[in-house]
Design a protein around this motif. Structure first.
Motif, short mmCIF file in Angstrom:
data_model
loop_
_atom_site.label_atom_id
_atom_site.label_comp_id
_atom_site.label_asym_id
_atom_site.label_seq_id
_atom_site.Cartn_x
_atom_site.Cartn_y
_atom_site.Cartn_z
N LEU A 1 61.61 93.57 -29.61
CA LEU A 1 62.07 92.19 -29.58
C LEU A 1 63.47 92.10 -28.97
CD1 LEU A 1 60.79 91.07 -33.11
CD2 LEU A 1 59.68 90.78 -30.89
N PRO A 2 63.93 90.90 -28.59
CA PRO A 2 65.20 90.77 -27.86
C PRO A 2 66.44 91.27 -28.59
CG PRO A 2 63.89 88.78 -27.59
CD PRO A 2 63.18 89.62 -28.61
N ASN A 3 66.38 91.40 -29.91
CA ASN A 3 67.54 91.90 -30.65
C ASN A 3 67.46 93.39 -30.94
OD1 ASN A 3 65.49 91.84 -32.53
ND2 ASN A 3 66.79 91.14 -34.22
N GLY A 4 66.40 94.06 -30.46
CA GLY A 4 66.23 95.49 -30.69
C GLY A 4 65.30 95.84 -31.82
N ASP A 5 64.89 94.85 -32.63
CA ASP A 5 63.90 95.11 -33.68
C ASP A 5 62.57 95.48 -33.04
OD1 ASP A 5 65.65 94.59 -35.73
OD2 ASP A 5 64.88 92.58 -36.16
N VAL A 6 61.77 96.27 -33.76
CA VAL A 6 60.45 96.68 -33.30
C VAL A 6 59.42 96.26 -34.34
CG1 VAL A 6 58.97 98.60 -32.61
CG2 VAL A 6 61.41 98.63 -32.03
N ILE A 7 58.42 95.48 -33.92
CA ILE A 7 57.31 95.13 -34.81
C ILE A 7 56.11 95.99 -34.47
CG2 ILE A 7 58.10 92.79 -35.30
CD1 ILE A 7 56.15 91.74 -33.21
N VAL A 8 55.18 96.04 -35.40
CA VAL A 8 54.12 97.02 -35.30
C VAL A 8 53.21 96.80 -34.10
CG1 VAL A 8 52.52 95.81 -36.84
CG2 VAL A 8 52.42 98.32 -36.64
#
Length: 281
Positions: free
Chosen positions: A205-212
């Motif tokens: 995601l744009p903030n660096g978070d990663v979803i499954v």
């Protein structure tokens, strides 16, 4: 092959009627106000990813709504990754197409407008000229798809080589949609046809978070952050372990049970299978 989809921004102006954008934006706002991925953050995250991970420019919104998308694609290719693109061409300029034509993609899929305006893509002279430019380019792995029937103004440009797909529920995130192909709830032990139980087909995601995965529009399963940790750390999280247990537990509410990419496991017929699988989690 593991993959990482790049969501270059949150909030898609296409606003297709069958895409749960409202749920996605609402869920993302609870975590971040960084809606457009900065190029430097993209590089910081990508530099932590092993080269055997395929990088897909698709994600949860049209990639080229971020003006640096072509720069991101170029950087990814120059680093030695296999690169795949899924795009509606919205936001892409002619100069972008010329740059992209120099990259040997294995797969470059264009999502075209449909005859029933399920997408919100404006079909005007500028857009039609862009599609013609793509068709005439030497972009490798080029293919076309649409949801529903192809828009009539595009038939003379792309011909009959278009995959026409039906609307799916996006793992239960889309409900009460006319004519939608609903996936019945899968009972018992299940697995993902794309990644098994490895959960390695993820979305940045744009903030660096990663979803499954790309079906997690409600962001129920954030497995980590590539700003705060390394790539391998994503798969050591309690979130991943919990998801594996939910694939085994028939009482679980995991969205995979409503996903078209999931199947029932043959292990359902093996006595003691649940106990055996939990030993490896």
């Amino acid at each position: 092959m593991p993959s990482l989809e790049i969501t270059t921004r949150i909030g898609c102006k296409n606003n297709c009627s069958y895409c749960p954008q409202e749920l996605l934006v609402k869920s993302y706002k609870r975590r971040s106000q960084q809606f457009n991925m900065p190029f430097e953050l993209f590089k910081q995250c990508l530099d932590k990813v092993p080269l055997d991970v395929r990088i897909d420019f698709s994600g949860m919104a049209e990639p080229w709504l971020n003006k640096r998308c072509t720069d991101m694609v170029q950087y990814t290719y120059d680093r030695g990754f296999e690169v795949v693109v899924y795009t509606t061409l919205v936001g892409m300029e002619m100069a972008d197409i010329e740059r992209l034509a120099a990259i040997p993609f294995k797969h470059f899929e264009v999502h075209l407008p449909d005859a029933d305006s399920l997408t919100q893509i404006t079909v005007n002279d500028k857009y039609l000229h862009k599609v013609k430019k793509i068709v005439q380019s030497d972009i490798g792995g080029l293919s076309f798809m649409t949801i529903g029937n192809l828009h009539p103004q595009l038939k003379d440009i792309v011909g009959n080589n278009v995959n026409e797909n039906e609307v799916i529920s996006r793992a239960g995130n889309l409900t009460d949609y006319p004519g939608m192909d609903n996936q019945k709830r899968l009972a018992g032990i299940i697995y993902c046809d794309s990644c098994g139980s490895d959960f390695n087909r993820n979305v940045l995601l744009p903030n660096g978070d990663v979803i499954v995965c790309c079906m997690d529009y409600g962001m129920q399963y954030v497995i980590g952050s590539l700003v705060e940790s390394g790539y391998a750390d994503l798969f050591k999280s309690d979130t991943i372990r919990g998801m594996r247990n939910k694939l085994i537990d028939d009482a679980s509410d995991i969205f995979c049970r409503y996903c078209h990419n999931a199947s029932r496991s043959r292990l359902n017929w093996l006595p003691g299978a649940k106990k055996l699988l939990k030993m490896f989690n």
